[in-house]
Design an enzyme around this catalytic site. Structure first.
Site, short mmCIF file in Angstrom:
data_model
loop_
_atom_site.label_atom_id
_atom_site.label_comp_id
_atom_site.label_asym_id
_atom_site.label_seq_id
_atom_site.Cartn_x
_atom_site.Cartn_y
_atom_site.Cartn_z
N PHE A 41 94.19 23.46 52.42
CA PHE A 41 95.64 23.30 52.29
C PHE A 41 96.04 23.34 50.82
O PHE A 41 95.42 22.66 49.98
CB PHE A 41 96.09 21.97 52.89
CG PHE A 41 95.96 21.90 54.38
CD1 PHE A 41 97.06 22.14 55.20
CD2 PHE A 41 94.75 21.59 54.97
CE1 PHE A 41 96.93 22.07 56.59
CE2 PHE A 41 94.61 21.52 56.35
CZ PHE A 41 95.72 21.76 57.16
N ALA A 42 97.08 24.12 50.51
CA ALA A 42 97.63 24.17 49.15
C ALA A 42 99.14 23.99 49.25
O ALA A 42 99.89 24.96 49.39
CB ALA A 42 97.28 25.49 48.48
N VAL A 43 99.57 22.75 49.22
CA VAL A 43 100.98 22.41 49.38
C VAL A 43 101.52 21.83 48.08
O VAL A 43 100.82 21.11 47.37
CB VAL A 43 101.15 21.41 50.54
CG1 VAL A 43 102.60 20.95 50.66
CG2 VAL A 43 100.69 22.04 51.83
N TYR A 46 99.64 21.89 44.57
CA TYR A 46 98.24 22.28 44.79
C TYR A 46 98.05 23.79 44.89
O TYR A 46 96.91 24.26 44.95
CB TYR A 46 97.68 21.57 46.02
CG TYR A 46 97.36 20.11 45.75
CD1 TYR A 46 96.11 19.73 45.32
CD2 TYR A 46 98.33 19.13 45.90
CE1 TYR A 46 95.80 18.41 45.05
CE2 TYR A 46 98.05 17.80 45.63
CZ TYR A 46 96.79 17.45 45.20
OH TYR A 46 96.50 16.13 44.92
N ASP A 131 88.90 20.39 50.78
CA ASP A 131 90.03 20.24 49.89
C ASP A 131 90.10 21.41 48.92
O ASP A 131 89.07 21.96 48.51
CB ASP A 131 89.93 18.93 49.10
CG ASP A 131 90.35 17.71 49.94
OD1 ASP A 131 90.77 17.90 51.09
OD2 ASP A 131 90.24 16.59 49.41
N ILE A 132 91.33 21.75 48.53
CA ILE A 132 91.55 22.93 47.69
C ILE A 132 91.26 22.69 46.22
O ILE A 132 90.97 23.62 45.47
CB ILE A 132 93.01 23.42 47.86
CG1 ILE A 132 93.22 24.82 47.25
CG2 ILE A 132 93.99 22.42 47.24
CD1 ILE A 132 92.75 25.94 48.10
N ASP A 133 91.31 21.42 45.77
CA ASP A 133 91.25 21.14 44.33
C ASP A 133 89.83 21.00 43.81
O ASP A 133 89.50 20.10 43.04
CB ASP A 133 92.07 19.90 43.99
CG ASP A 133 91.64 18.67 44.76
OD1 ASP A 133 90.95 18.82 45.80
OD2 ASP A 133 91.99 17.55 44.35
N GLU A 223 91.23 9.65 56.19
CA GLU A 223 89.81 9.39 55.89
C GLU A 223 89.33 8.10 56.53
O GLU A 223 88.19 8.02 56.99
CB GLU A 223 89.61 9.34 54.37
CG GLU A 223 88.14 9.26 53.98
CD GLU A 223 87.93 9.52 52.50
OE1 GLU A 223 87.83 10.71 52.12
OE2 GLU A 223 87.88 8.53 51.73
N ASP A 246 82.69 13.51 43.54
CA ASP A 246 83.96 13.19 42.91
C ASP A 246 83.71 12.91 41.43
O ASP A 246 83.19 11.87 41.06
CB ASP A 246 84.58 11.96 43.58
CG ASP A 246 86.00 11.69 43.11
OD1 ASP A 246 86.38 12.26 42.05
OD2 ASP A 246 86.72 10.94 43.77
#
Length: 249
Positions: A41-43, A46, A131-133, A223, A246
């Site tokens: 997802f890139a909202v 992002y 996750d996109i990041d 999560e 992370d």
């Protein structure tokens, strides 16, 4: 390897670098003629991470095998042309950006399960959510393929993880009584067979909605619900924190 735990108490493998032969696994995977999907997802802001994620995933995620990338974004017009490997396909799926979208984690489980039911189940055999990041820095291969796959959070290897991770307040449905957990899993990278991912995402979304109806919120939203689900539906394969570390810890 003898320096890490490689098997869970319920006899599921924990995948670390050096615990498998990718050549043998690749040969077995190719024979099955499978297609794997990746959802991301890139909202809002992002969208900035799209190019870095897609270029690295196109290079390193199941390289040489068929992969469908499903990119959900509210800014499809900002996506520049991305050169994909011949075996990979990119599907850009527009999603609305509305006042209730401040945190995609409250909606993505619903979106994934809805699209599994309407589309993904007909197009892929396995599905993974990422996750996109992030940018992939090394190969992620078919050693991740199994019915229900979860990634051990790097929080598991930091001090005072109990205070940072598990939902322990008694009210939320996602609460896990102290001492009952076995691993803490990140919602940033999980997957498995389409049918198992559907059951997981549907259950997590229903838990989030139950929280909302009761005017409460789990500490880590989806999560927390993912960890509660996996406590009672044990993953068949675990990925070590090497697969999603992370860097902010």
């Amino acid at each position: 390897r003898r320096d890490v735990l490689v098997l869970t108490p319920w006899l599921a493998p924990i995948v670390w670098e050096g615990t498998f032969s990718r050549d043998i696994l690749n040969a077995q995977y190719v024979q099955k003629n499978l297609v794997t999907g990746v959802v991301t997802f890139a909202v809002e802001k992002y969208w900035f991470f799209i190019e870095g994620f897609m270029r690295s995933a196109n290079k390193y995620f199941l390289a040489g095998h068929q992969v469908n990338f499903y990119l959900f974004t509210d800014n499809p017009e900002k996506i520049s042309h991305l050169q994909m490997a011949p075996e990979n396909r990119l599907f850009v799926i527009p999603v609305q950006n509305h006042s209730g979208w401040q945190d995609i984690s409250t909606s993505r489980m619903d979106i994934i399960s809805t699209y599994i039911h309407s589309q993904f189940q007909y197009e892929v055999d396995y599905l993974y959510s990422m996750d996109i990041d992030v940018q992939l820095l090394a190969h992620i291969g078919v050693e991740i393929i199994d019915a229900l796959v979860a990634t051990i959070s790097s929080w598991q290897f930091t001090p005072y993880r109990e205070n940072k991770a598990y939902e322990t307040h008694p009210e939320p449905p996602a609460a896990i009584p102290e001492g009952e957990w076995d691993f803490y899993y990140t919602a940033s990278f999980y997957g498995g067979s389409v049918s198992e991912v559907y059951k997981l995402t549907r259950a997590c979304f229903e838990g989030v909605m139950e929280d909302r109806e009761n005017g409460i919120e789990a500490r880590w939203r989806d999560e927390s619900h993912l960890n509660k689900y996996l406590l009672h539906h044990k993953p068949t394969r675990l990925l070590s924190p090497e697969y999603y570390w992370d860097a902010e810890l």
